[in-house]
Design a protein around this motif. Structure first.
Motif, PDB file in Angstrom:
ATOM      1  N   PRO A 172       8.715  -1.589   5.454  1.00 25.40           N
ATOM      2  CA  PRO A 172       8.455  -0.639   4.363  1.00 25.40           C
ATOM      3  C   PRO A 172       7.342  -1.122   3.428  1.00 25.40           C
ATOM      4  O   PRO A 172       6.508  -0.330   3.003  1.00 25.40           O
ATOM      5  CB  PRO A 172       9.793  -0.565   3.616  1.00 25.40           C
ATOM      6  N   GLN A 173       7.340  -2.403   3.139  1.00 24.97           N
ATOM      7  CA  GLN A 173       6.297  -2.933   2.262  1.00 24.97           C
ATOM      8  C   GLN A 173       4.926  -2.793   2.924  1.00 24.97           C
ATOM      9  O   GLN A 173       3.947  -2.436   2.278  1.00 24.97           O
ATOM     10  CB  GLN A 173       6.572  -4.401   1.935  1.00 24.97           C
ATOM     11  N   ASN A 199      -0.321  -0.250   3.399  1.00 22.47           N
ATOM     12  CA  ASN A 199      -1.303   0.486   4.201  1.00 22.47           C
ATOM     13  C   ASN A 199      -1.677   1.812   3.547  1.00 22.47           C
ATOM     14  O   ASN A 199      -2.846   2.201   3.523  1.00 22.47           O
ATOM     15  CB  ASN A 199      -0.783   0.720   5.617  1.00 22.47           C
ATOM     16  N   LEU A 200      -0.674   2.499   2.992  1.00 22.17           N
ATOM     17  CA  LEU A 200      -0.940   3.758   2.307  1.00 22.17           C
ATOM     18  C   LEU A 200      -1.818   3.527   1.080  1.00 22.17           C
ATOM     19  O   LEU A 200      -2.779   4.269   0.843  1.00 22.17           O
ATOM     20  CB  LEU A 200       0.372   4.431   1.898  1.00 22.17           C
ATOM     21  N   GLU A 241      -9.435   3.488  -0.209  1.00 20.21           N
ATOM     22  CA  GLU A 241     -10.646   3.758   0.579  1.00 20.21           C
ATOM     23  C   GLU A 241     -11.084   5.212   0.414  1.00 20.21           C
ATOM     24  O   GLU A 241     -12.276   5.502   0.316  1.00 20.21           O
ATOM     25  CB  GLU A 241     -10.408   3.411   2.054  1.00 20.21           C
ATOM     26  N   GLN A 242     -10.127   6.137   0.375  1.00 18.82           N
ATOM     27  CA  GLN A 242     -10.457   7.543   0.174  1.00 18.82           C
ATOM     28  C   GLN A 242     -11.122   7.761  -1.185  1.00 18.82           C
ATOM     29  O   GLN A 242     -12.034   8.575  -1.309  1.00 18.82           O
ATOM     30  CB  GLN A 242      -9.192   8.405   0.283  1.00 18.82           C
ATOM     31  N   ILE A 243     -10.675   7.039  -2.197  1.00 21.41           N
ATOM     32  CA  ILE A 243     -11.282   7.142  -3.522  1.00 21.41           C
ATOM     33  C   ILE A 243     -12.689   6.554  -3.494  1.00 21.41           C
ATOM     34  O   ILE A 243     -13.631   7.142  -4.010  1.00 21.41           O
ATOM     35  CB  ILE A 243     -10.402   6.446  -4.584  1.00 21.41           C
TER      36      ILE A 243
END
Length: 98
Positions: free
Chosen positions: A61-62, A67-68, A74-76
């Protein structure tokens, strides 16, 4: 030179020291460190992140959250998405559920 070749050479050679830190390491590691230090701060940060993650495995989960977060960062950076301040975000959320 590949990592395996460097590792093999390290086993055969003696250790020396990088000044002024006094860190003992084989010449091949010194060469690799010198190459890494010539990289941009952003590339060194990526390598640092990889190295730090290699020391302690993260629970799934961590790792998924990390990763999210990295994906969103990166999207920003690329401009794929834009950041919104907290107050505007709350207004948008309230408008959707109203």
């Amino acid at each position: 030179m590949t990592f395996s070749e460097r590792k093999s050479r390290m086993k055969k050679q003696s250790f020396s020291c990088i000044k002024p830190t006094g860190i003992l390491m084989p010449p091949q590691v010194q060469e690799l460190a010198a190459e890494v230090l010539e990289l941009s701060a952003q590339d060194r940060a990526k390598i640092l992140e990889l190295l730090l993650n290699s020391f302690e495995p993260q629970p799934d989960p961590q790792k998924a959250w990390m990763n999210l977060a990295l994906q969103r960062r990166e999207q920003i950076r690329t401009g794929e998405v834009a950041m919104v301040n907290g107050a505007d975000a709350m207004l948008r959320i309230k408008a959707r559920i109203a």
